[in-house]
Design a protein around this motif. Structure first.
Motif, mmCIF file in Angstrom:
data_model
loop_
_atom_site.group_PDB
_atom_site.id
_atom_site.type_symbol
_atom_site.label_atom_id
_atom_site.label_comp_id
_atom_site.label_asym_id
_atom_site.label_seq_id
_atom_site.Cartn_x
_atom_site.Cartn_y
_atom_site.Cartn_z
ATOM 1 N N MET A 1 -11.219 15.293 34.587
ATOM 2 C CA MET A 1 -11.358 13.852 34.529
ATOM 3 C C MET A 1 -9.992 13.247 34.244
ATOM 4 O O MET A 1 -9.301 13.676 33.329
ATOM 5 N N SER A 2 -9.671 12.234 35.010
ATOM 6 C CA SER A 2 -8.384 11.567 34.794
ATOM 7 C C SER A 2 -8.535 10.491 33.725
ATOM 8 O O SER A 2 -9.635 9.939 33.540
ATOM 9 N N PRO A 3 -7.448 10.166 33.032
ATOM 10 C CA PRO A 3 -7.515 9.080 32.046
ATOM 11 C C PRO A 3 -7.949 7.759 32.685
ATOM 12 O O PRO A 3 -8.695 6.998 32.081
ATOM 13 N N LEU A 4 -7.527 7.498 33.910
ATOM 14 C CA LEU A 4 -7.894 6.260 34.580
ATOM 15 C C LEU A 4 -9.416 6.174 34.758
ATOM 16 O O LEU A 4 -10.035 5.160 34.429
ATOM 17 N N THR A 5 -10.022 7.240 35.233
ATOM 18 C CA THR A 5 -11.471 7.274 35.407
ATOM 19 C C THR A 5 -12.182 7.093 34.076
ATOM 20 O O THR A 5 -13.126 6.301 33.967
ATOM 21 N N PHE A 6 -11.724 7.809 33.075
ATOM 22 C CA PHE A 6 -12.344 7.736 31.749
ATOM 23 C C PHE A 6 -12.323 6.310 31.209
ATOM 24 O O PHE A 6 -13.353 5.769 30.800
ATOM 25 N N PHE A 7 -11.151 5.686 31.218
ATOM 26 C CA PHE A 7 -11.040 4.349 30.643
ATOM 27 C C PHE A 7 -11.739 3.286 31.487
ATOM 28 O O PHE A 7 -12.286 2.323 30.938
ATOM 29 N N LYS A 8 -11.787 3.460 32.800
ATOM 30 C CA LYS A 8 -12.554 2.526 33.632
ATOM 31 C C LYS A 8 -14.035 2.601 33.276
ATOM 32 O O LYS A 8 -14.718 1.580 33.235
ATOM 33 N N ILE B 1 -19.369 11.560 31.738
ATOM 34 C CA ILE B 1 -19.095 11.418 30.307
ATOM 35 C C ILE B 1 -20.303 11.807 29.470
ATOM 36 O O ILE B 1 -20.163 12.351 28.381
ATOM 37 N N VAL B 2 -21.491 11.517 29.966
ATOM 38 C CA VAL B 2 -22.714 11.922 29.261
ATOM 39 C C VAL B 2 -23.547 12.832 30.154
ATOM 40 O O VAL B 2 -23.405 12.832 31.378
ATOM 41 N N GLN B 3 -24.414 13.567 29.510
ATOM 42 C CA GLN B 3 -25.364 14.433 30.194
ATOM 43 C C GLN B 3 -26.745 14.026 29.715
ATOM 44 O O GLN B 3 -26.924 13.703 28.538
ATOM 45 N N ASP B 4 -27.702 14.035 30.621
ATOM 46 C CA ASP B 4 -29.054 13.660 30.229
ATOM 47 C C ASP B 4 -29.978 14.862 30.281
ATOM 48 O O ASP B 4 -29.710 15.840 30.965
ATOM 49 N N GLU C 1 -18.690 19.378 29.138
ATOM 50 C CA GLU C 1 -17.403 19.626 29.787
ATOM 51 C C GLU C 1 -16.436 18.452 29.645
ATOM 52 O O GLU C 1 -15.389 18.448 30.291
ATOM 53 N N LEU C 2 -16.780 17.486 28.795
ATOM 54 C CA LEU C 2 -15.874 16.369 28.545
ATOM 55 C C LEU C 2 -14.606 16.924 27.906
ATOM 56 O O LEU C 2 -14.687 17.673 26.923
ATOM 57 N N ALA D 1 -10.557 13.429 25.614
ATOM 58 C CA ALA D 1 -11.492 12.314 25.718
ATOM 59 C C ALA D 1 -12.367 12.235 24.466
ATOM 60 O O ALA D 1 -12.641 11.153 23.943
ATOM 61 N N ARG D 2 -12.795 13.386 23.965
ATOM 62 C CA ARG D 2 -13.573 13.415 22.719
ATOM 63 C C ARG D 2 -12.743 12.881 21.556
ATOM 64 O O ARG D 2 -13.254 12.160 20.693
ATOM 65 N N GLU D 3 -11.463 13.221 21.534
ATOM 66 C CA GLU D 3 -10.568 12.744 20.474
ATOM 67 C C GLU D 3 -10.402 11.234 20.553
ATOM 68 O O GLU D 3 -10.360 10.551 19.516
#
Length: 109
Positions: free
Chosen positions: A1-8, A56-59, A73-74, A78-80
């Protein structure tokens, strides 16, 4: 996961608060988040679907309820980020956190 994707994926108040709550309590169902954030089911479900699509989440379905937790797998970074955001901004979601913790002992689902 890229930081851009995460923050978007976190660029919405409902998604960010939902994620911080899930991170804080381990897992939550839609009804927990509805009560904690005082929002309706379609809005919560729509935002959780976005977080799921982002990875980011799993259901997990249990009977008629779906529970959400951080995706295993996050990436650690990203967890930090989530842990740091929660630690340094308690006022941002404290009232919702208090409500969800109160619900966990008497789950609606």
């Amino acid at each position: 996961m890229s930081p851009l994707t995460f923050f978007k994926c976190l660029s919405d108040d409902t998604r960010l608060k939902s994620l911080l709550l899930i991170e804080a309590v381990g897992e939550a169902c839609v009804c927990d988040l509805m009560d904690a954030l005082t929002l309706d089911q379609p809005k919560i479900s729509r935002h959780l679907a976005e977080l799921r699509k982002c990875g980011i989440v799993q259901d997990e379905r249990r009977g008629k309820w779906v529970y959400y937790r951080l995706h295993p797998e996050l990436p650690a970074w990203a967890r930090e980020v989530l842990a740091s955001a929660a630690e340094h901004n308690p006022d941002y979601f404290q009232s919702a956190l208090s409500r969800i913790k109160g619900l966990l002992s008497a789950r609606c689902c």
